[in-house]
Design an enzyme around this catalytic site. Structure first.
Site, PDB file in Angstrom:
ATOM      1  N   ILE A  46       0.894  -1.160   0.000  1.00 54.33           N
ATOM      2  CA  ILE A  46       0.000   0.000   0.000  1.00 54.33           C
ATOM      3  C   ILE A  46       0.933   1.210   0.000  1.00 54.33           C
ATOM      4  O   ILE A  46       1.903   1.264   0.753  1.00 54.33           O
ATOM      5  CB  ILE A  46      -0.948  -0.002   1.226  1.00 54.33           C
ATOM      6  CG1 ILE A  46      -1.892   1.210   1.211  1.00 54.33           C
ATOM      7  CG2 ILE A  46      -0.196  -0.060   2.550  1.00 54.33           C
ATOM      8  CD1 ILE A  46      -2.999   1.132   2.291  1.00 54.33           C
ATOM      9  N   SER A  47       0.659   2.161  -0.882  1.00 54.61           N
ATOM     10  CA  SER A  47       1.567   3.298  -1.038  1.00 54.61           C
ATOM     11  C   SER A  47       1.648   4.136   0.236  1.00 54.61           C
ATOM     12  O   SER A  47       0.700   4.197   1.025  1.00 54.61           O
ATOM     13  CB  SER A  47       1.098   4.194  -2.187  1.00 54.61           C
ATOM     14  OG  SER A  47       1.158   3.504  -3.408  1.00 54.61           O
ATOM     15  N   GLN A  48       2.784   4.797   0.378  1.00 55.92           N
ATOM     16  CA  GLN A  48       2.983   5.748   1.478  1.00 55.92           C
ATOM     17  C   GLN A  48       1.968   6.893   1.317  1.00 55.92           C
ATOM     18  O   GLN A  48       1.802   7.418   0.210  1.00 55.92           O
ATOM     19  CB  GLN A  48       4.416   6.283   1.368  1.00 55.92           C
ATOM     20  CG  GLN A  48       4.809   7.275   2.419  1.00 55.92           C
ATOM     21  CD  GLN A  48       6.145   7.933   2.097  1.00 55.92           C
ATOM     22  OE1 GLN A  48       6.818   7.570   1.134  1.00 55.92           O
ATOM     23  NE2 GLN A  48       6.499   8.922   2.893  1.00 55.92           N
TER      24      GLN A  48
END
Ligand code: SAH
Length: 223
Positions: A69-71
């Site tokens: 999951i992206s930052q």
């Protein structure tokens, strides 16, 4: 059990989410529409229960299948760059390449009129569908496929954003973009930069800006 229903009610509190938003603001994201969207989306509902306590750290987290999951900062910065130059985002069509668990799609759906998002790993595509269902975002369309070919069915787009790094911009993206539309994508291999490209009247892509980032690589085909 989904983390949204887990006993750890503290995660659902606005305070812990607001702290994450504050951190993203300190890193330089200014756009109030983006910050409001980040504050609105329950990130803990997009990660496994075991990681839910870390959901509001400003960091990427594993979601299985070798993906993350992206930052939050990266999601926010991408959205901010995507918004620049768009007169009315609530009427804009956005294509996201790399749905993953669906978190960025949810954030983007708070800002853009229509979000089409495509994922090449079927298990993640289905997981994103399950994650997004309780949020009832009627303006998100989830597709399964290889996003290096874009998503012709929903074209043309005002914006195309990518959540995985490509060495080169796939030609289909330029073709499926409206004139004056923009691509916000990490481009490169070992060295990547979050790059903004604008489609000019001749159909060419003009590189507008770039900043250093680290994304998972774009891959070809489906799984
Ligand atoms: N948008 C996600 C980020 C997921 S990580 C979030 O909100 O957190 C990037 C995702 O891009 C992975 O799920 C990976 O499988 C996907 N991806 C990589 N190459 C792709 C391609 N060619 N087409 C579609 N998805 C791709």
């Amino acid at each position: 059990m989904n983390a949204a229903h887990a006993p750890n009610a503290g995660l659902a509190s606005a305070r812990v989410r607001d702290r994450m938003v504050q951190r993203v603001r300190e890193l330089g994201v200014q756009d109030p529409r983006v910050l409001a969207a980040l504050a609105a989306v329950p990130r803990h509902a997009f990660v496994d229960d075991a990681l839910a306590s870390r959901a509001y750290e400003d960091t990427a987290l594993p979601i299985g299948h070798g993906q993350t999951i992206s930052q939050p900062y990266i999601v926010a910065r991408t959205a901010e760059l995507a918004l620049e130059g768009i007169a009315d985002p609530t009427r804009a069509r956005l294509l996201e390449i790399g749905t993953g668990c669906g978190y960025a799609a949810a954030v983007l759906a708070h800002v853009f009129g229509t979000v089409v998002t495509i994922e090449r790993i079927r298990a993640l595509h289905e997981r994103a569908r399950a994650n997004l269902r309780p949020l009832r975002l009627s303006n998100v369309r989830l597709l399964y496929g290889d996003g290096t070919a874009g998503a012709a069915a929903g074209a043309p787009y005002d914006v195309i954003v990518a959540a995985a790094a490509a060495e080169y911009v796939p030609p289909a993206w330029g073709e499926q973009l409206k004139s004056g539309g923009r691509i916000v994508a990490p481009i490169g291999g070992a060295q990547q930069s979050l790059t903004v490209l604008i489609k000019d009247e001749q159909g060419g892509l003009q590189r507008r800006s770039a900043e250093g980032v680290r994304f998972v690589p774009m891959r070809l085909g489906q799984e």
